[in-house]
Structure formats: structure tokens, C-alpha cells
Write a protein that holds these residues in place. Structure first.
Motif, PDB file in Angstrom:
ATOM      1  N   THR A  98       0.814  -1.219   0.000  1.00 41.85           N
ATOM      2  CA  THR A  98       0.000   0.000   0.000  1.00 41.85           C
ATOM      3  C   THR A  98       0.847   1.268   0.000  1.00 41.85           C
ATOM      4  O   THR A  98       0.416   2.293  -0.510  1.00 41.85           O
ATOM      5  N   SER A  99       2.044   1.189   0.552  1.00 43.82           N
ATOM      6  CA  SER A  99       2.891   2.385   0.633  1.00 43.82           C
ATOM      7  C   SER A  99       3.449   2.797  -0.721  1.00 43.82           C
ATOM      8  O   SER A  99       3.794   3.960  -0.919  1.00 43.82           O
ATOM      9  N   LEU A 100       3.540   1.868  -1.672  1.00 40.54           N
ATOM     10  CA  LEU A 100       4.099   2.186  -2.984  1.00 40.54           C
ATOM     11  C   LEU A 100       3.060   2.366  -4.080  1.00 40.54           C
ATOM     12  O   LEU A 100       3.405   2.805  -5.169  1.00 40.54           O
ATOM     13  N   CYS A 101       1.819   2.033  -3.819  1.00 41.40           N
ATOM     14  CA  CYS A 101       0.797   2.042  -4.856  1.00 41.40           C
ATOM     15  C   CYS A 101       0.440   3.482  -5.260  1.00 41.40           C
ATOM     16  O   CYS A 101      -0.194   4.210  -4.491  1.00 41.40           O
ATOM     17  N   PRO A 102       0.837   3.906  -6.480  1.00 41.63           N
ATOM     18  CA  PRO A 102       0.607   5.297  -6.884  1.00 41.63           C
ATOM     19  C   PRO A 102      -0.857   5.644  -7.146  1.00 41.63           C
ATOM     20  O   PRO A 102      -1.234   6.809  -7.079  1.00 41.63           O
ATOM     21  N   THR A 103      -1.683   4.651  -7.446  1.00 39.34           N
ATOM     22  CA  THR A 103      -3.088   4.933  -7.749  1.00 39.34           C
ATOM     23  C   THR A 103      -4.015   4.634  -6.573  1.00 39.34           C
ATOM     24  O   THR A 103      -5.218   4.766  -6.692  1.00 39.34           O
ATOM     25  N   LYS A 104      -3.437   4.184  -5.463  1.00 38.82           N
ATOM     26  CA  LYS A 104      -4.209   3.804  -4.258  1.00 38.82           C
ATOM     27  C   LYS A 104      -5.165   2.644  -4.536  1.00 38.82           C
ATOM     28  O   LYS A 104      -6.210   2.521  -3.909  1.00 38.82           O
ATOM     29  N   ALA A 105      -4.791   1.787  -5.490  1.00 38.60           N
ATOM     30  CA  ALA A 105      -5.583   0.587  -5.770  1.00 38.60           C
ATOM     31  C   ALA A 105      -5.453  -0.416  -4.620  1.00 38.60           C
ATOM     32  O   ALA A 105      -6.336  -1.234  -4.413  1.00 38.60           O
ATOM     33  N   LEU A 114      -7.473  -5.539   6.735  1.00 35.40           N
ATOM     34  CA  LEU A 114      -7.131  -6.348   5.568  1.00 35.40           C
ATOM     35  C   LEU A 114      -6.790  -5.428   4.400  1.00 35.40           C
ATOM     36  O   LEU A 114      -7.371  -4.346   4.255  1.00 35.40           O
ATOM     37  N   VAL A 115      -5.859  -5.863   3.564  1.00 33.66           N
ATOM     38  CA  VAL A 115      -5.496  -5.101   2.370  1.00 33.66           C
ATOM     39  C   VAL A 115      -6.556  -5.358   1.312  1.00 33.66           C
ATOM     40  O   VAL A 115      -6.864  -6.505   0.983  1.00 33.66           O
ATOM     41  N   GLU A 116      -7.115  -4.270   0.794  1.00 32.85           N
ATOM     42  CA  GLU A 116      -8.116  -4.366  -0.265  1.00 32.85           C
ATOM     43  C   GLU A 116      -7.468  -3.977  -1.580  1.00 32.85           C
ATOM     44  O   GLU A 116      -6.599  -3.107  -1.628  1.00 32.85           O
ATOM     45  N   PHE A 117      -7.883  -4.653  -2.642  1.00 31.27           N
ATOM     46  CA  PHE A 117      -7.326  -4.423  -3.969  1.00 31.27           C
ATOM     47  C   PHE A 117      -8.446  -4.016  -4.912  1.00 31.27           C
ATOM     48  O   PHE A 117      -9.317  -4.809  -5.233  1.00 31.27           O
ATOM     49  N   ASP A 118      -8.431  -2.753  -5.349  1.00 33.76           N
ATOM     50  CA  ASP A 118      -9.407  -2.226  -6.305  1.00 33.76           C
ATOM     51  C   ASP A 118      -8.787  -2.317  -7.693  1.00 33.76           C
ATOM     52  O   ASP A 118      -8.040  -1.442  -8.128  1.00 33.76           O
ATOM     53  N   CYS A 125       1.497  -1.065 -12.667  1.00 33.61           N
ATOM     54  CA  CYS A 125       2.872  -0.550 -12.688  1.00 33.61           C
ATOM     55  C   CYS A 125       3.874  -1.574 -12.162  1.00 33.61           C
ATOM     56  O   CYS A 125       5.050  -1.524 -12.504  1.00 33.61           O
ATOM     57  N   GLY A 126       3.411  -2.477 -11.307  1.00 31.79           N
ATOM     58  CA  GLY A 126       4.277  -3.531 -10.797  1.00 31.79           C
ATOM     59  C   GLY A 126       5.055  -3.191  -9.543  1.00 31.79           C
ATOM     60  O   GLY A 126       5.810  -4.021  -9.044  1.00 31.79           O
ATOM     61  N   LEU A 127       4.892  -1.986  -9.004  1.00 32.99           N
ATOM     62  CA  LEU A 127       5.640  -1.621  -7.800  1.00 32.99           C
ATOM     63  C   LEU A 127       5.313  -2.536  -6.620  1.00 32.99           C
ATOM     64  O   LEU A 127       6.190  -2.869  -5.826  1.00 32.99           O
ATOM     65  N   CYS A 128       4.073  -2.953  -6.528  1.00 34.65           N
ATOM     66  CA  CYS A 128       3.664  -3.816  -5.419  1.00 34.65           C
ATOM     67  C   CYS A 128       4.386  -5.166  -5.459  1.00 34.65           C
ATOM     68  O   CYS A 128       4.668  -5.758  -4.415  1.00 34.65           O
ATOM     69  N   THR A 129       4.702  -5.636  -6.655  1.00 32.36           N
ATOM     70  CA  THR A 129       5.365  -6.939  -6.774  1.00 32.36           C
ATOM     71  C   THR A 129       6.779  -6.904  -6.216  1.00 32.36           C
ATOM     72  O   THR A 129       7.312  -7.929  -5.814  1.00 32.36           O
ATOM     73  N   ARG A 130       7.373  -5.731  -6.182  1.00 29.56           N
ATOM     74  CA  ARG A 130       8.756  -5.597  -5.704  1.00 29.56           C
ATOM     75  C   ARG A 130       8.874  -5.675  -4.191  1.00 29.56           C
ATOM     76  O   ARG A 130       9.935  -6.030  -3.678  1.00 29.56           O
ATOM     77  N   VAL A 131       7.807  -5.313  -3.488  1.00 29.39           N
ATOM     78  CA  VAL A 131       7.898  -5.299  -2.025  1.00 29.39           C
ATOM     79  C   VAL A 131       7.132  -6.421  -1.343  1.00 29.39           C
ATOM     80  O   VAL A 131       7.315  -6.646  -0.158  1.00 29.39           O
ATOM     81  N   CYS A 132       6.295  -7.136  -2.077  1.00 29.65           N
ATOM     82  CA  CYS A 132       5.483  -8.189  -1.471  1.00 29.65           C
ATOM     83  C   CYS A 132       6.390  -9.339  -1.020  1.00 29.65           C
ATOM     84  O   CYS A 132       7.016 -10.004  -1.845  1.00 29.65           O
ATOM     85  N   PRO A 133       6.459  -9.597   0.292  1.00 29.15           N
ATOM     86  CA  PRO A 133       7.373 -10.634   0.789  1.00 29.15           C
ATOM     87  C   PRO A 133       6.972 -12.056   0.396  1.00 29.15           C
ATOM     88  O   PRO A 133       7.813 -12.945   0.387  1.00 29.15           O
ATOM     89  N   VAL A 134       5.706 -12.267   0.060  1.00 24.83           N
ATOM     90  CA  VAL A 134       5.248 -13.620  -0.303  1.00 24.83           C
ATOM     91  C   VAL A 134       4.882 -13.734  -1.780  1.00 24.83           C
ATOM     92  O   VAL A 134       4.359 -14.747  -2.213  1.00 24.83           O
ATOM     93  N   ARG A 135       5.148 -12.672  -2.558  1.00 17.40           N
ATOM     94  CA  ARG A 135       4.878 -12.659  -4.004  1.00 17.40           C
ATOM     95  C   ARG A 135       3.400 -12.919  -4.332  1.00 17.40           C
ATOM     96  O   ARG A 135       3.074 -13.662  -5.246  1.00 17.40           O
ATOM     97  N   ALA A 136       2.524 -12.276  -3.573  1.00 18.58           N
ATOM     98  CA  ALA A 136       1.087 -12.449  -3.790  1.00 18.58           C
ATOM     99  C   ALA A 136       0.584 -11.626  -4.980  1.00 18.58           C
ATOM    100  O   ALA A 136      -0.429 -11.959  -5.572  1.00 18.58           O
ATOM    101  N   MET A 137       1.302 -10.558  -5.323  1.00 15.86           N
ATOM    102  CA  MET A 137       0.919  -9.716  -6.459  1.00 15.86           C
ATOM    103  C   MET A 137       1.714 -10.163  -7.677  1.00 15.86           C
ATOM    104  O   MET A 137       2.937 -10.298  -7.627  1.00 15.86           O
ATOM    105  N   ILE A 138       1.009 -10.381  -8.796  1.00 11.00           N
ATOM    106  CA  ILE A 138       1.622 -10.918 -10.007  1.00 11.00           C
ATOM    107  C   ILE A 138       1.222 -10.038 -11.182  1.00 11.00           C
ATOM    108  O   ILE A 138       0.030  -9.820 -11.416  1.00 11.00           O
ATOM    109  N   VAL A 139       2.208  -9.544 -11.935  1.00  6.10           N
ATOM    110  CA  VAL A 139       1.948  -8.766 -13.137  1.00  6.10           C
ATOM    111  C   VAL A 139       2.151  -9.683 -14.331  1.00  6.10           C
ATOM    112  O   VAL A 139       3.181 -10.345 -14.452  1.00  6.10           O
TER     113      VAL A 139
END
Length: 147
Positions: A98-105, A114-118, A125-139
Motif C-alpha cells: 500500500t505504501s508504494l501504490c501510486p493509484t491507491k488501488a 485487511l489489504v483491499e485491492f481495487d 505498474c508492478g511496484l507492489c510486486t517488488r515489495v510483497c514478501p510472499v509474491r502475492a501480487m503478479i503482473v
């Protein structure tokens, strides 16, 4: 444009073949269809194939006319929401993304923590994939991203 005319917004991912990448098709979205655009990400390969993530805004009817125009000119359109996924089983809702998401998605729901994903706000952009410790976000990468 008035705020009412600007009320429809959509983030799209565009793929340009070499023969289209040097033409002003995106500029024509503003000139011919009264759409405003915000370039969120752009890339062009050595072979002159291009990719562009755009946020388009305007009237919905103009958006659809603009998308038809792009398709007629050889541009492949993919909603950005089809370029990114979250593995719900892997996500541990730590909130780092959430700290890196530029669009607040990605945001933390303060009621349940809980983290919500809109997905509609996501620009892939893929920024979330770089910080996710469990690789839950996939581009979803396309062939241009792999070169």
C-alpha cells in the motif's frame, strides 16, 4: 472539459506494432474524441514495438469511440485490470504494497485491517510486486516486457 464530461475514467494498456508506434494515435484521442489522457507508463523496444499504460478520461461514449479508433489503427487494447492479479491464498495482508501504490488501488481497510485491492484503479505498474514478501501480487508480462 467539465467535471461531468470528465466523469468516466479507465486505465488501459496499449500495445503498438512498429508501423503504428511513430503515428500520433494517442494525441488524436484528445483532438478527435475529446478525451484527456495521463501516461502512467511507456516503453518502446529496439524493434519499435511500443507499450503504453494510459488513464483515459472523458465521456463514456467518447471513450468507446476512441477505443474503436485505436483498434482500427492496429493498437491492441487490454484493460490494465487484466495485467495484474493477487493470489488471495498467499496474501498475508501486511500492507507493504500500500505504501508504494501510486493509484491507491491497494489500501488497508481500517475496520478489519485487511489489504483491499481495487483492480479498476490499478495501473499495473508492478511496484507492489517488488515489495510483497510472499509474491502475492503478479503482473502478467507481455513479450515487450521480456526484452
Amino acid at each position: 472539459m467539465t467535471e461531468e464530461a470528465n466523469g468516466f475514467r479507465k486505465i488501459v494498456y496499449l500495445s503498438f506494432p512498429p508501423e503504428v508506434s511513430n503515428r500520433p494515435v494517442v494525441c488524436n484521442l484528445a483532438l478527435l474524441f475529446n478525451l484527456s489522457f495521463n501516461i502512467l507508463k511507456a516503453d518502446i523496444s529496439p524493434r519499435h514495438e511500443g507499450s503504453l499504460t494510459l488513464e483515459l478520461a472523458g465521456r463514456e461514449v467518447d471513450y468507446h469511440k476512441g477505443i474503436s479508433y485505436l483498434k482500427q489503427n492496429g493498437v491492441k487494447i487490454t484493460p490494465a485490470s487484466q495485467k495484474i492479479f493477487r493470489d488471495e491464498d498467499l496474501c498475508m495482508h501486511c500492507g507493504l504494497c500500500t505504501s508504494l501504490c501510486p493509484t491507491k488501488a491497494l489500501s488497508v481497510n481500517l475496520d478489519n485491517r485487511l489489504v483491499e485491492f481495487d483492480v479498476e484503479r490499478c495501473s499495473a505498474c508492478g511496484l507492489c510486486t517488488r515489495v510483497c514478501p510472499v509474491r502475492a501480487m503478479i503482473v502478467d508480462m507481455n513479450e515487450n516486457d521480456l526484452r
